[in-house]
Design an enzyme around this catalytic site. Structure first.
Site, PDB file in Angstrom:
ATOM      1  N   CYS A 113       0.811  -1.219   0.000  1.00 14.01           N
ATOM      2  CA  CYS A 113       0.000   0.000   0.000  1.00 14.01           C
ATOM      3  C   CYS A 113       0.843   1.267   0.000  1.00 14.01           C
ATOM      4  O   CYS A 113       0.308   2.370  -0.150  1.00 14.01           O
ATOM      5  CB  CYS A 113      -0.952   0.003   1.180  1.00 14.01           C
ATOM      6  SG  CYS A 113      -2.035  -1.418   1.148  1.00 14.01           S
ATOM      7  N   HIS A 255      -3.490   7.040   2.252  1.00 14.63           N
ATOM      8  CA  HIS A 255      -3.886   5.716   1.780  1.00 14.63           C
ATOM      9  C   HIS A 255      -5.222   5.372   2.440  1.00 14.63           C
ATOM     10  O   HIS A 255      -5.395   5.533   3.650  1.00 14.63           O
ATOM     11  CB  HIS A 255      -2.801   4.696   2.151  1.00 14.63           C
ATOM     12  CG  HIS A 255      -3.252   3.285   2.009  1.00 14.63           C
ATOM     13  ND1 HIS A 255      -3.885   2.838   0.866  1.00 14.63           N
ATOM     14  CD2 HIS A 255      -3.180   2.221   2.851  1.00 14.63           C
ATOM     15  CE1 HIS A 255      -4.180   1.557   1.030  1.00 14.63           C
ATOM     16  NE2 HIS A 255      -3.770   1.163   2.205  1.00 14.63           N
ATOM     17  N   ASN A 285     -10.263  -0.478   0.604  1.00 17.17           N
ATOM     18  CA  ASN A 285      -8.806  -0.354   0.517  1.00 17.17           C
ATOM     19  C   ASN A 285      -8.331  -0.983  -0.801  1.00 17.17           C
ATOM     20  O   ASN A 285      -8.369  -2.196  -0.957  1.00 17.17           O
ATOM     21  CB  ASN A 285      -8.187  -1.070   1.729  1.00 17.17           C
ATOM     22  CG  ASN A 285      -6.667  -1.051   1.706  1.00 17.17           C
ATOM     23  OD1 ASN A 285      -6.049  -0.734   0.695  1.00 17.17           O
ATOM     24  ND2 ASN A 285      -6.059  -1.400   2.825  1.00 17.17           N
TER      25      ASN A 285
HETATM   26  N1  ACO Z   1     -17.576  -8.227  11.419  1.00 15.88           N
HETATM   27  C1  ACO Z   1     -17.917  -8.386  12.697  1.00 15.88           C
HETATM   28  N2  ACO Z   1     -17.029  -8.616  13.679  1.00 15.88           N
HETATM   29  C2  ACO Z   1     -15.743  -8.644  13.328  1.00 15.88           C
HETATM   30  C3  ACO Z   1     -15.304  -8.468  12.008  1.00 15.88           C
HETATM   31  C4  ACO Z   1     -16.273  -8.251  11.019  1.00 15.88           C
HETATM   32  N3  ACO Z   1     -15.967  -8.071   9.720  1.00 15.88           N
HETATM   33  N4  ACO Z   1     -13.941  -8.558  11.975  1.00 15.88           N
HETATM   34  C5  ACO Z   1     -13.542  -8.762  13.236  1.00 15.88           C
HETATM   35  N5  ACO Z   1     -14.632  -8.833  14.050  1.00 15.88           N
HETATM   36  C6  ACO Z   1     -14.682  -9.033  15.513  1.00 15.88           C
HETATM   37  C7  ACO Z   1     -13.415  -9.677  16.043  1.00 15.88           C
HETATM   38  O1  ACO Z   1     -13.499 -11.077  15.923  1.00 15.88           O
HETATM   39  C8  ACO Z   1     -13.452  -9.202  17.472  1.00 15.88           C
HETATM   40  O2  ACO Z   1     -14.348 -10.019  18.185  1.00 15.88           O
HETATM   41  P1  ACO Z   1     -13.993 -10.474  19.693  1.00 15.88           P
HETATM   42  O3  ACO Z   1     -13.871  -9.190  20.467  1.00 15.88           O
HETATM   43  O4  ACO Z   1     -15.167 -11.316  20.043  1.00 15.88           O
HETATM   44  O5  ACO Z   1     -12.687 -11.202  19.576  1.00 15.88           O
HETATM   45  C9  ACO Z   1     -14.049  -7.801  17.397  1.00 15.88           C
HETATM   46  O6  ACO Z   1     -14.744  -7.758  16.134  1.00 15.88           O
HETATM   47  C10 ACO Z   1     -13.045  -6.698  17.452  1.00 15.88           C
HETATM   48  O7  ACO Z   1     -11.988  -7.002  16.549  1.00 15.88           O
HETATM   49  P2  ACO Z   1     -10.764  -6.066  16.384  1.00 15.88           P
HETATM   50  O8  ACO Z   1      -9.783  -6.718  15.479  1.00 15.88           O
HETATM   51  O9  ACO Z   1     -10.319  -5.630  17.748  1.00 15.88           O
HETATM   52  O10 ACO Z   1     -11.434  -4.822  15.654  1.00 15.88           O
HETATM   53  P3  ACO Z   1     -10.807  -3.422  15.390  1.00 15.88           P
HETATM   54  O11 ACO Z   1     -11.598  -2.391  16.075  1.00 15.88           O
HETATM   55  O12 ACO Z   1      -9.308  -3.416  15.594  1.00 15.88           O
HETATM   56  O13 ACO Z   1     -11.052  -3.259  13.816  1.00 15.88           O
HETATM   57  C11 ACO Z   1      -9.933  -3.468  11.717  1.00 15.88           C
HETATM   58  C12 ACO Z   1     -10.515  -4.196  12.909  1.00 15.88           C
HETATM   59  C13 ACO Z   1     -11.056  -2.729  11.024  1.00 15.88           C
HETATM   60  C14 ACO Z   1      -9.332  -4.493  10.780  1.00 15.88           C
HETATM   61  C15 ACO Z   1      -8.855  -2.459  12.205  1.00 15.88           C
HETATM   62  O14 ACO Z   1      -7.984  -3.082  13.112  1.00 15.88           O
HETATM   63  C16 ACO Z   1      -8.060  -1.907  11.070  1.00 15.88           C
HETATM   64  O15 ACO Z   1      -8.564  -1.211  10.195  1.00 15.88           O
HETATM   65  N6  ACO Z   1      -6.744  -2.165  11.050  1.00 15.88           N
HETATM   66  C17 ACO Z   1      -5.882  -1.706   9.960  1.00 15.88           C
HETATM   67  C18 ACO Z   1      -5.921  -2.729   8.862  1.00 15.88           C
HETATM   68  C19 ACO Z   1      -5.369  -2.210   7.566  1.00 15.88           C
HETATM   69  O16 ACO Z   1      -5.492  -1.056   7.267  1.00 15.88           O
HETATM   70  N7  ACO Z   1      -4.798  -3.108   6.765  1.00 15.88           N
HETATM   71  C20 ACO Z   1      -4.357  -2.807   5.459  1.00 15.88           C
HETATM   72  C21 ACO Z   1      -3.061  -2.046   5.446  1.00 15.88           C
HETATM   73  S1  ACO Z   1      -2.642  -1.605   3.856  1.00 15.88           S
HETATM   74  C22 ACO Z   1      -1.783  -2.859   3.000  1.00 15.88           C
HETATM   75  O17 ACO Z   1      -0.568  -2.876   2.966  1.00 15.88           O
HETATM   76  C23 ACO Z   1      -2.542  -3.910   2.271  1.00 15.88           C
END
Ligand code: ACO
Length: 329
Positions: A113, A255, A285
């Site tokens: 990214c 990004h 994304n």
């Molecule tokens: N729907 C419902 N629940 C979900 C989902 C979903 N799609 N995904 C995860 N959960 C649940 C998890 O299982 C967890 O449940 P639990 O508490 O019972 O264990 C709960 O939701 C919270 O999960 P978290 O991972 O703590 O959620 P968070 O608030 O951190 O959000 C997210 C997750 C959106 C992925 C966030 O961490 C994020 O955006 N991180 C950055 C990721 C990113 O940008 N990646 C790409 C980088 S660019 C590249 O190089 C490709």
């Protein structure tokens, strides 16, 4: 004083099929509310089996070249930032052929990214040294082909697209005001699209690995923490080197990984939310494509105008990140 560069054209292209949050609820245990409140995403565009990264890139490139007011034959260099080429040997030359950039040399650059930012900065080096006059930078990815569609924590995030800019040598001042690139391989495990071994014995003691690639694996929390820590720092450094303050920035073009990341970065930098360029609700994304896709939409909507100061930052797998400040047009 050496030659400077200006970004004089942009273009983009996205597949027509739209995968909505509602569609995702039919595939994994999730909800529109969870996805939207955690990421700001509603839709993402998904390439059909008939579509290719090279075709989308070529469309984006042609639009960018037309806006710059030059012809494909004027392009000296094409840099394609992608992690998902149609061909592991590279897809930049294919794009060169599709757009008829007969005088250009073309190569791929992989930095996930951060790829578009890294390619833009690479282009600036060739322009500033006087080696090339017109450089086409393309950012494109079809991550839908490498997502684990059973992993709700990652499959809701990614979409496909392509964006391009034309960078030109200019004699009247450098419009790329400052830039920086960074890597931290100690956190490499946070985000990967790993090779998957498949041992195949050839003869006696010789075995080859003829595998494929595994789907994307991601530690979302780690990536989130990394982004909100490193991106403001990188933009602050770029502002310092350009002798600019937060008030001087007209647009924040990050990004498009997560709306919450964009909002947190803007807050840290004291840049009002109204200056954030975001199209994440529509595209999700799109990896290396996300910055030029969002720039193109903003330029064509008349939001970003010639002379506006844009602070941009890409970040992602590697881990890698980069920032640049430029004056549009
Ligand atoms: N729907 C419902 N629940 C979900 C989902 C979903 N799609 N995904 C995860 N959960 C649940 C998890 O299982 C967890 O449940 P639990 O508490 O019972 O264990 C709960 O939701 C919270 O999960 P978290 O991972 O703590 O959620 P968070 O608030 O951190 O959000 C997210 C997750 C959106 C992925 C966030 O961490 C994020 O955006 N991180 C950055 C990721 C990113 O940008 N990646 C790409 C980088 S660019 C590249 O190089 C490709």
């Amino acid at each position: 004083m050496g030659a400077g560069m200006a970004i004089t054209g942009c273009g983009s292209a996205a597949p027509t099929s739209v995968l909505t949050n509602h569609h995702l609820t039919q595939m994994v245990e999730t909800s529109d509310d969870w996805i939207y409140t955690r990421t700001g995403m509603k839709n993402r565009h998904i390439a059909s089996p008939m579509e290719s990264l090279s075709q989308l890139s070529a469309t984006a490139a042609k639009n960018a070249i037309a806006m710059a007011g030059i012809s494909a034959a004027n392009i000296d260099l094409i840099i394609l930032a992608t992690s998902t080429p149609d061909d592991l040997f590279g897809s930049a030359c294919k794009i060169q052929g599709l757009i008829g950039a007969t005088n250009a040399v073309a190569f791929d650059l992989t930095a996930a990214c951060s790829g578009f930012l890294f390619a833009l900065i690479t282009a600036s080096q060739f322009i500033r040294t006087g080696a090339y006059r017109n450089v086409l930078v393309v950012g494109a990815d079809l991550l839908s082909r490498w997502v684990d569609w059973t992993d709700r924590a990652s499959c809701v995030l990614f979409g496909d697209g392509a964006g391009a800019v034309v960078c030109q040598r200019t004699k009247n001042g450098d419009r790329l005001l400052s830039s920086g690139m960074y890597s931290d391989g100690s956190d490499n495990n946070s985000l990967n699209l790993h090779y998957q071994n498949d041992d195949r014995p050839l003869v006696e003691d010789i075995t080859v690995q003829q595998g494929t690639y595994q789907p994307i694996t991601m530690n979302g929390k780690e990536v989130y923490r990394f982004a909100v820590a490193k991106v403001p720092e990188a933009i602050e450094k770029a502002m310092f080197h350009a002798n600019l303050k937060a008030d001087d920035i007209d647009w924040l073009l990050l990004h498009q990984a997560n709306q919450r990341i964009m909002d947190a970065v803007a807050k840290r930098l004291n840049i009002p939310q109204s200056k954030i360029l975001s199209n994440i609700a529509e595209y999700g994304n799109t990896s290396a494509a996300s910055i030029p896709l969002a720039l193109d939409a903003a330029v064509r909507a008349g939001k970003v105008k010639p002379g506006d100061t844009v602070a941009t930052s890409g970040f992602g797998a590697g881990l890698s990140w980069g920032s640049a400040i430029f004056k549009w047009g």
